[in-house]
Design an enzyme around this catalytic site. Structure first.
Site, short mmCIF file in Angstrom:
data_model
loop_
_atom_site.label_atom_id
_atom_site.label_comp_id
_atom_site.label_asym_id
_atom_site.label_seq_id
_atom_site.Cartn_x
_atom_site.Cartn_y
_atom_site.Cartn_z
N LYS A 277 0.83 -1.21 0.00
CA LYS A 277 0.00 0.00 0.00
C LYS A 277 0.87 1.27 0.00
CE LYS A 277 -3.94 -2.18 2.31
NZ LYS A 277 -4.68 -2.27 3.59
N TYR B 122 -12.60 -2.63 -3.02
CA TYR B 122 -13.08 -2.60 -1.64
C TYR B 122 -14.61 -2.54 -1.55
CZ TYR B 122 -8.37 -2.19 0.35
OH TYR B 122 -7.07 -2.43 0.76
N PHE C 125 -15.03 3.09 8.13
CA PHE C 125 -13.67 3.39 7.67
C PHE C 125 -13.55 3.45 6.15
CE2 PHE C 125 -13.97 -1.24 8.28
CZ PHE C 125 -13.50 -1.72 7.07
N ARG D 103 -1.00 -14.50 4.06
CA ARG D 103 -1.69 -13.82 5.17
C ARG D 103 -0.94 -14.04 6.49
NH1 ARG D 103 -6.62 -11.61 4.22
NH2 ARG D 103 -7.51 -12.00 6.27
N THR E 192 -4.81 -8.12 10.44
CA THR E 192 -5.13 -6.82 9.82
C THR E 192 -4.80 -5.66 10.75
OG1 THR E 192 -6.92 -7.92 8.64
CG2 THR E 192 -7.00 -5.52 8.68
N ARG F 162 3.24 -6.87 9.62
CA ARG F 162 2.46 -5.81 10.29
C ARG F 162 2.89 -5.61 11.73
NH1 ARG F 162 -2.87 -7.89 7.42
NH2 ARG F 162 -2.91 -6.54 5.58
N ASN G 161 -1.76 -0.13 7.54
CA ASN G 161 -1.31 -1.51 7.79
C ASN G 161 -0.49 -2.13 6.66
OD1 ASN G 161 -3.39 -2.00 6.03
ND2 ASN G 161 -4.40 -3.56 7.28
N HIS H 264 -2.17 -5.43 1.61
CA HIS H 264 -3.42 -6.15 1.45
C HIS H 264 -3.06 -7.52 0.90
CE1 HIS H 264 -7.41 -7.38 0.09
NE2 HIS H 264 -6.81 -7.76 -1.02
N GLU I 57 -9.67 -10.88 -7.52
CA GLU I 57 -8.80 -9.70 -7.38
C GLU I 57 -7.71 -9.69 -8.45
OE1 GLU I 57 -9.46 -8.87 -2.61
OE2 GLU I 57 -7.60 -9.83 -3.23
P1 CMP Z 1 -7.09 -4.85 3.80
O1 CMP Z 1 -6.51 -6.20 3.98
O2 CMP Z 1 -6.63 -4.05 2.62
O3 CMP Z 1 -8.67 -4.99 3.74
C1 CMP Z 1 -9.53 -3.94 4.10
C2 CMP Z 1 -8.79 -2.80 4.68
O4 CMP Z 1 -9.60 -1.89 5.38
C3 CMP Z 1 -7.81 -3.30 5.71
O5 CMP Z 1 -6.77 -3.99 5.10
C4 CMP Z 1 -7.45 -2.01 6.41
O6 CMP Z 1 -6.51 -1.26 5.65
C5 CMP Z 1 -8.79 -1.29 6.37
N1 CMP Z 1 -9.52 -1.39 7.64
C6 CMP Z 1 -10.16 -2.48 8.10
N2 CMP Z 1 -10.74 -2.19 9.30
C7 CMP Z 1 -10.44 -0.89 9.55
C8 CMP Z 1 -10.72 -0.01 10.62
N3 CMP Z 1 -11.46 -0.42 11.66
N4 CMP Z 1 -10.26 1.25 10.55
C9 CMP Z 1 -9.52 1.66 9.49
N5 CMP Z 1 -9.21 0.85 8.45
C10 CMP Z 1 -9.66 -0.41 8.48
#
Ligand code: CMP
Length: 151
Positions: free
Chosen positions: A9, A49, A57, A85, A91, A102, A112, A115, A126
């Protein structure tokens, strides 16, 4: 062999962590079969998304992923979805296990770093959304048996 989709990212690119992410996945034994640096459009971000649309969020997530270039990748290997993963960690970085990307490099869920697809079915969708068929490079590793061989 299973394939999975990964995004380094904008925060990972800005912080110079692309190499670290690629290196960890390579050392794990996964095989890189596609990679592309790009600026994500709001349209592509909202398609990727879509499942999060309406969540608190969501708007911030779209702003974040479109804020600066990303590096997108396809990785291949046995149980690639699960393996990637696991290497990424949970996450929420403060819930990620020590030794995961992470855990080692992030503290905020909104920054984070990566993805990774959450299932084989999602990975297929995807990969089709982000890459054309021609961009996926099928290649053989001469040391394959030393990494994925079974006895
Ligand atoms: P990702 O694996 O890209 O999938 C969805 C993304 O949403 C996740 O990683 C985070 O970057 C984001 N995300 C998920 N939950 C939250 C949250 N509670 N607040 C902010 N960002 C979030």
């Amino acid at each position: 062999m299973e394939k999975t989709f990964v995004i380094a990212k904008p925060d990972a690119v800005q912080r110079g962590l692309i190499g670290e992410i690629i290196s960890r996945l390579e050392r794990r034994g996964l095989k890189l079969v596609a990679a592309k640096m790009m600026q994500v459009s709001p349209e592509l971000a909202s398609q990727h998304y879509a499942v999060h649309a309406g969540k608190p969020f969501y708007n911030g997530l779209i702003k974040y992923i479109t804020s600066a270039p990303v590096m997108i990748m396809v990785w291949e290997g046995p149980n690639a979805v699960e393996a990637v993963r696991q290497t990424m960690g949970a996450t929420k970085p403060t819930e990620a296990a020590p030794g995961t990307i992470r855990h080692d490099y992030a503290v905020e869920i909104s920054r984070n770093l990566t993805h990774a697809s959450d299932s084989s079915e999602t990975a297929e969708k995807e990969i089709m959304l982000w890459f054309s068929k021609e961009e996926i490079c099928t290649w053989d590793r001469t040391i394959e048996d030393w990494i994925t061989g079974k006895n």
